[in-house]
Motif scaffolding. Structure first.
Motif, mmCIF file in Angstrom:
data_model
loop_
_atom_site.group_PDB
_atom_site.id
_atom_site.type_symbol
_atom_site.label_atom_id
_atom_site.label_comp_id
_atom_site.label_asym_id
_atom_site.label_seq_id
_atom_site.Cartn_x
_atom_site.Cartn_y
_atom_site.Cartn_z
ATOM 1 N N ALA A 143 0.811 -1.212 0.000
ATOM 2 C CA ALA A 143 0.000 0.000 0.000
ATOM 3 C C ALA A 143 0.850 1.270 0.000
ATOM 4 O O ALA A 143 0.391 2.325 -0.409
ATOM 5 N N LEU A 144 2.094 1.162 0.460
ATOM 6 C CA LEU A 144 2.901 2.377 0.624
ATOM 7 C C LEU A 144 3.449 2.893 -0.706
ATOM 8 O O LEU A 144 4.005 2.132 -1.476
ATOM 9 N N PRO A 145 3.315 4.204 -0.968
ATOM 10 C CA PRO A 145 3.979 4.778 -2.141
ATOM 11 C C PRO A 145 5.500 4.722 -1.953
ATOM 12 O O PRO A 145 5.977 4.749 -0.820
ATOM 13 N N GLU A 146 6.241 4.638 -3.074
ATOM 14 C CA GLU A 146 7.702 4.457 -2.974
ATOM 15 C C GLU A 146 8.370 5.566 -2.186
ATOM 16 O O GLU A 146 9.310 5.325 -1.431
ATOM 17 N N PHE A 147 7.900 6.805 -2.375
ATOM 18 C CA PHE A 147 8.633 7.883 -1.711
ATOM 19 C C PHE A 147 8.423 7.845 -0.202
ATOM 20 O O PHE A 147 9.302 8.230 0.567
ATOM 21 N N VAL A 148 7.266 7.326 0.212
ATOM 22 C CA VAL A 148 7.016 7.182 1.648
ATOM 23 C C VAL A 148 7.906 6.079 2.224
ATOM 24 O O VAL A 148 8.544 6.244 3.273
ATOM 25 N N MET A 149 7.986 4.967 1.486
ATOM 26 C CA MET A 149 8.831 3.860 1.920
ATOM 27 C C MET A 149 10.286 4.306 1.984
ATOM 28 O O MET A 149 10.990 4.074 2.976
ATOM 29 N N ILE B 26 -9.374 -2.846 11.654
ATOM 30 C CA ILE B 26 -8.161 -2.049 11.856
ATOM 31 C C ILE B 26 -8.030 -1.014 10.739
ATOM 32 O O ILE B 26 -7.798 0.165 10.986
ATOM 33 N N GLY B 27 -8.224 -1.477 9.507
ATOM 34 C CA GLY B 27 -8.104 -0.572 8.360
ATOM 35 C C GLY B 27 -9.092 0.582 8.450
ATOM 36 O O GLY B 27 -8.741 1.732 8.199
ATOM 37 N N PHE B 28 -10.317 0.260 8.833
ATOM 38 C CA PHE B 28 -11.344 1.292 8.929
ATOM 39 C C PHE B 28 -10.989 2.312 10.000
ATOM 40 O O PHE B 28 -11.103 3.523 9.790
ATOM 41 N N ALA B 29 -10.529 1.810 11.147
ATOM 42 C CA ALA B 29 -10.166 2.715 12.249
ATOM 43 C C ALA B 29 -9.038 3.651 11.819
ATOM 44 O O ALA B 29 -9.113 4.877 12.021
ATOM 45 N N ILE B 30 -8.003 3.077 11.203
ATOM 46 C CA ILE B 30 -6.866 3.894 10.773
ATOM 47 C C ILE B 30 -7.309 4.952 9.762
ATOM 48 O O ILE B 30 -6.994 6.136 9.880
ATOM 49 N N THR B 31 -8.081 4.488 8.760
ATOM 50 C CA THR B 31 -8.531 5.413 7.723
ATOM 51 C C THR B 31 -9.355 6.543 8.339
ATOM 52 O O THR B 31 -9.165 7.721 8.003
ATOM 53 N N LEU B 210 -9.241 -0.188 -3.901
ATOM 54 C CA LEU B 210 -7.867 -0.332 -4.398
ATOM 55 C C LEU B 210 -7.430 0.929 -5.127
ATOM 56 O O LEU B 210 -6.327 1.444 -4.915
ATOM 57 N N ARG B 211 -8.314 1.451 -5.964
ATOM 58 C CA ARG B 211 -7.971 2.637 -6.761
ATOM 59 C C ARG B 211 -7.803 3.853 -5.879
ATOM 60 O O ARG B 211 -6.995 4.725 -6.162
ATOM 61 N N PHE B 212 -8.589 3.922 -4.788
ATOM 62 C CA PHE B 212 -8.443 5.040 -3.862
ATOM 63 C C PHE B 212 -7.053 4.993 -3.234
ATOM 64 O O PHE B 212 -6.349 6.001 -3.171
ATOM 65 N N THR B 213 -6.636 3.805 -2.805
ATOM 66 C CA THR B 213 -5.298 3.659 -2.233
ATOM 67 C C THR B 213 -4.237 4.134 -3.223
ATOM 68 O O THR B 213 -3.345 4.910 -2.871
ATOM 69 N N TYR B 214 -4.341 3.671 -4.469
ATOM 70 C CA TYR B 214 -3.317 4.035 -5.447
ATOM 71 C C TYR B 214 -3.409 5.498 -5.870
ATOM 72 O O TYR B 214 -2.397 6.124 -6.152
ATOM 73 N N SER B 215 -4.631 6.038 -5.936
ATOM 74 C CA SER B 215 -4.763 7.445 -6.304
ATOM 75 C C SER B 215 -4.106 8.337 -5.262
ATOM 76 O O SER B 215 -3.392 9.284 -5.597
ATOM 77 N N VAL B 258 4.938 11.805 6.308
ATOM 78 C CA VAL B 258 5.190 10.436 5.858
ATOM 79 C C VAL B 258 4.310 9.454 6.630
ATOM 80 O O VAL B 258 3.686 8.555 6.052
ATOM 81 N N ILE B 259 4.208 9.657 7.937
ATOM 82 C CA ILE B 259 3.360 8.764 8.734
ATOM 83 C C ILE B 259 1.899 8.887 8.305
ATOM 84 O O ILE B 259 1.183 7.891 8.170
ATOM 85 N N ALA B 260 1.463 10.122 8.061
ATOM 86 C CA ALA B 260 0.060 10.317 7.685
ATOM 87 C C ALA B 260 -0.265 9.619 6.368
ATOM 88 O O ALA B 260 -1.268 8.901 6.268
ATOM 89 N N ILE B 261 0.596 9.814 5.360
ATOM 90 C CA ILE B 261 0.325 9.159 4.069
ATOM 91 C C ILE B 261 0.398 7.642 4.226
ATOM 92 O O ILE B 261 -0.440 6.907 3.705
ATOM 93 N N ALA B 262 1.414 7.187 4.983
ATOM 94 C CA ALA B 262 1.558 5.744 5.182
ATOM 95 C C ALA B 262 0.303 5.173 5.829
ATOM 96 O O ALA B 262 -0.252 4.171 5.366
ATOM 97 N N LEU B 263 -0.189 5.813 6.902
ATOM 98 C CA LEU B 263 -1.372 5.300 7.590
ATOM 99 C C LEU B 263 -2.591 5.297 6.676
ATOM 100 O O LEU B 263 -3.365 4.339 6.652
ATOM 101 N N LEU B 264 -2.741 6.372 5.906
ATOM 102 C CA LEU B 264 -3.907 6.462 5.029
ATOM 103 C C LEU B 264 -3.902 5.339 3.993
ATOM 104 O O LEU B 264 -4.906 4.644 3.797
ATOM 105 N N THR B 265 -2.748 5.135 3.328
ATOM 106 C CA THR B 265 -2.715 4.091 2.303
ATOM 107 C C THR B 265 -2.804 2.699 2.923
ATOM 108 O O THR B 265 -3.460 1.815 2.376
ATOM 109 N N ILE B 266 -2.169 2.508 4.077
ATOM 110 C CA ILE B 266 -2.258 1.198 4.729
ATOM 111 C C ILE B 266 -3.699 0.923 5.166
ATOM 112 O O ILE B 266 -4.241 -0.165 4.962
ATOM 113 N N GLY B 267 -4.341 1.937 5.752
ATOM 114 C CA GLY B 267 -5.724 1.780 6.214
ATOM 115 C C GLY B 267 -6.653 1.383 5.089
ATOM 116 O O GLY B 267 -7.378 0.377 5.174
#
Lengths: 319, 288
Positions: A143-149, B26-31, B210-215, B258-267
């Motif tokens: 799920a992580l974008p490359e720049f974040v990783m 977990i994903g829902f809570a994080i998101t 999936l597309r939301f995560t990648y977008s 970085v943490i915020a983006i990571a959490l959002l995409t992981i969630g």
């Protein structure tokens, strides 16, 4: 249909796709209202100068004739001259191409075996703690974008927490990438972490399917040793789908390199592309886009053919 | 024809079985946390995004939580302000991209023939080129307005969604209720939207997620490369890039976004995985 015919048809599609991609690239870069002449000369350029430069760049010709002129040059191996460095595109990008190839190659060599082993072992230990925690971990990394990783790695291993590796790569002009072995560790690790999730998850799914199949049960019932069941029967048969995903991953590496090279200041084609985009260096942008498109098309082609070759079932049912 | 009630119960079943999985919760809570932060955060920002607060790149600044960034602006305020645009652009491009992709996919599955080949081959060609590059090419040539960032993201979303929905819809087209609908003379448009599309809902949900995560990842990456609609404004992606050269002096300007983006995409990734497990039946037990 013979395998030969299949390859030919795939080749024809690949070529068609490349031509379409080249047209799209050319239209987006040269056909859209942004005026490269204005970009080069800046705001203060006189209309006469702009006109003269447009003539030199061939921008005054109709778009279609510009496109065919460019395509003919590319096919002949003449990729034009970079607007900003005034070097020929191939001289400018040659060493950078080698640099990018280096990290991508190492990235592939490291990530594919790890992914195959991880995925295979997850399938073998299905529903165990190892399986579920690995599946969770691969999901997170996917799920992580490359720049974040990459930034995460920099924070942890290069700056704030530990200072084991440099945060940026220092390569002198023309120096080989292995002359800074510590510097390339984090960029390569970022690429590897980006690849492992997809390949290992595919390997797991494929292996699970194979392990449930009749021929594996048959082999076990015949008393073939578990070791041989796995190595001779299960593993090779699980590889089919993995080829597809591995090819996608090589293609992914090419895209990921754009971000990773910028992040670590690595002098490859990816950072050359972002540099060229910043200053609208059209010949460089066009060539690199086409190069990346070709890599995509070629790896997918090879993967399709390899899949057919390792899957006997598909060889006979080719339509 | 499938009845409305059947469809509804199928849909609730789908969400209910997804919700049973830990990763979905977990994903829902994080998101939820990150989305709330991005939406409500701006109201709690002590400074504006561009206000000069103190010496640049200083951690210990009285009256601030995390110090100042590369231009002497408040890191915490910029962090609170920086999620909104990514979230908005990500949501918009996902909605537009999934709708367009789903429509084209269903139409391609239903019409067959020349239009089908045209749509599917176009998808193949667009996919044969990395999404981030389409985006870079478009945005760098035409400028990085919000509209163009959305368009650039949609370009790579549509064919991927289209292919998946096509696969799901092709199976539906063959089923009896579609021929029944054709037989009683329902219009083709009605068949596409009322009969076929609703039967691909679970696939559609998986894809949307999936597309939301990648977008989000793609838009943040574009921002990281310097392409945003507001270059001086606060944006998580841009913050990482701006502050990375002074990361040793002031790590927070990089770490927080970085943490915020990571959490959002992981969630969102976790929710998506729960969806796809239910949809594909991956989670079925060993013996069923």
């Amino acid at each position: 249909m013979s395998i030969f015919k299949f390859v030919l048809r795939r080749l024809a599609f690949g070529l068609g796709a490349l031509i379409a991609i080249s047209a799209a690239i050319f239209f987006v870069t040269q056909g859209l209202p942004a005026d490269p002449a204005k970009t080069i000369l800046g705001r203060d350029a006189t209309p006469e100068n702009l006109e003269a430069l447009r003539a030199i760049l061939g921008l005054d010709r109709p778009l279609l004739s510009q496109y065919f002129g460019w395509l003919t040059d590319v096919v002949r191996g003449d990729f034009g001259t970079s607007f900003t460095t005034q070097m020929s595109v191939s001289t400018y990008l040659g060493p950078r191409f080698g640099n990018s190839l280096f990290i991508m190659l190492i990235g592939t060599i490291v990530s594919i075996p790890i992914s195959l082993l991880l995925g295979g072992y997850m399938a073998l230990k299905r529903d165990s703690l190892f399986d579920s925690s690995s599946s969770f971990a691969t999901l997170v990394f996917a799920a992580l974008p490359e720049f974040v990783m990459g930034t995460g790695l920099i924070v942890i291993f290069a700056t704030t927490v530990f200072q084991w590796f440099p945060a940026v790569v220092f390569l002198d002009e023309g120096a080989a990438p292995w002359s800074d072995p510590m510097g390339v560790v984090l960029p390569i690790t970022t690429l590897v972490l980006g690849c492992i999730p997809y390949v290992s998850r595919t390997m797991r799914a494929s292996m699970v399917e194979v392990l449930e199949s009749d021929y594996i049960e048959m082999a076990r019932l015949k008393g073939v040793s578990e070791r041989n069941v796995l190595l001779r029967h299960a593993f090779p048969n699980a590889l089919g789908p993995v080829f597809q995903v591995s090819a996608l991953n090589i293609a992914y590496l090419v895209g990921g390199a754009v971000i990773v090279e910028r992040l670590f200041n690595y002098p490859g084609v990816g950072s050359a592309l972002t540099d060229a985009i910043r200053v609208r260096d059209l010949p460089v942008i066009q060539f690199l886009s086409l190069l990346i498109g070709s890599v995509y098309v070629l790896t997918n082609l090879i993967a399709d053919v390899a899949t057919v070759l390792v899957t006997p079932r598909l060889r006979t049912t080719l339509k | 024809m499938s009845t409305m009630a059947e469809e509804v119960s199928k849909k609730t079943n789908f969400l209910a079985s997804a919700w049973k999985m830990h990763r979905a919760k977990i994903g829902f809570a994080i998101t939820l946390v990150v989305v709330a932060l991005a939406l409500v955060g701006p109201f709690f920002a002590p400074f504006t995004a561009t206000e000069f607060v103190d010496m640049p790149n200083t951690v210990e600044v009285p009256g601030t939580f995390f110090g100042t960034d590369f231009l002497g602006q408040d890191v915490w305020s910029r962090f609170l302000l920086g999620g909104r645009s990514i979230l908005f652009l990500g949501a918009m491009s996902t909605i537009i991209g999934v709708l367009m992709g789903a429509m084209l996919g269903v139409v391609a599955a239903y019409v067959k023939g020349a239009l089908n080949s045209f749509i599917m081959r176009t998808f193949d060609i667009v996919i044969a080129f990395p999404g981030i590059l389409w985006a870079l090419l478009l945005v760098s040539m035409l400028g990085s307005s919000s509209f163009l960032i959305i368009l650039a993201t949609v370009v790579s979303t549509v064919p991927r969604v289209g292919r998946i929905i096509y696969g799901a819809a092709v199976a539906v087209v063959e089923r009896d209720f579609v021929s029944a609908a054709t037989a009683i003379g329902e219009s083709r448009l009605r068949i596409v939207f009322r009969e076929i599309l609703p039967n691909t809902t679970s696939t559609l949900l998986v894809e949307t997620n999936l597309r939301f995560t990648y977008s989000i990842g793609g838009i943040a990456s574009l921002a990281f490369l310097g392409f945003t609609s507001d270059p001086t404004g606060a944006n998580w992606g841009t913050m990482v890039q701006e502050n990375s050269s002074a990361i040793i002096l002031q790590p927070w300007g990089v770490i927080l976004p970085v943490i915020a983006i990571a959490l959002l995409t992981i969630g969102t990734g976790l929710i998506g995985d729960a969806f796809s497990r239910v949809s594909a039946g991956i989670d079925r037990g060993r013996n069923d």
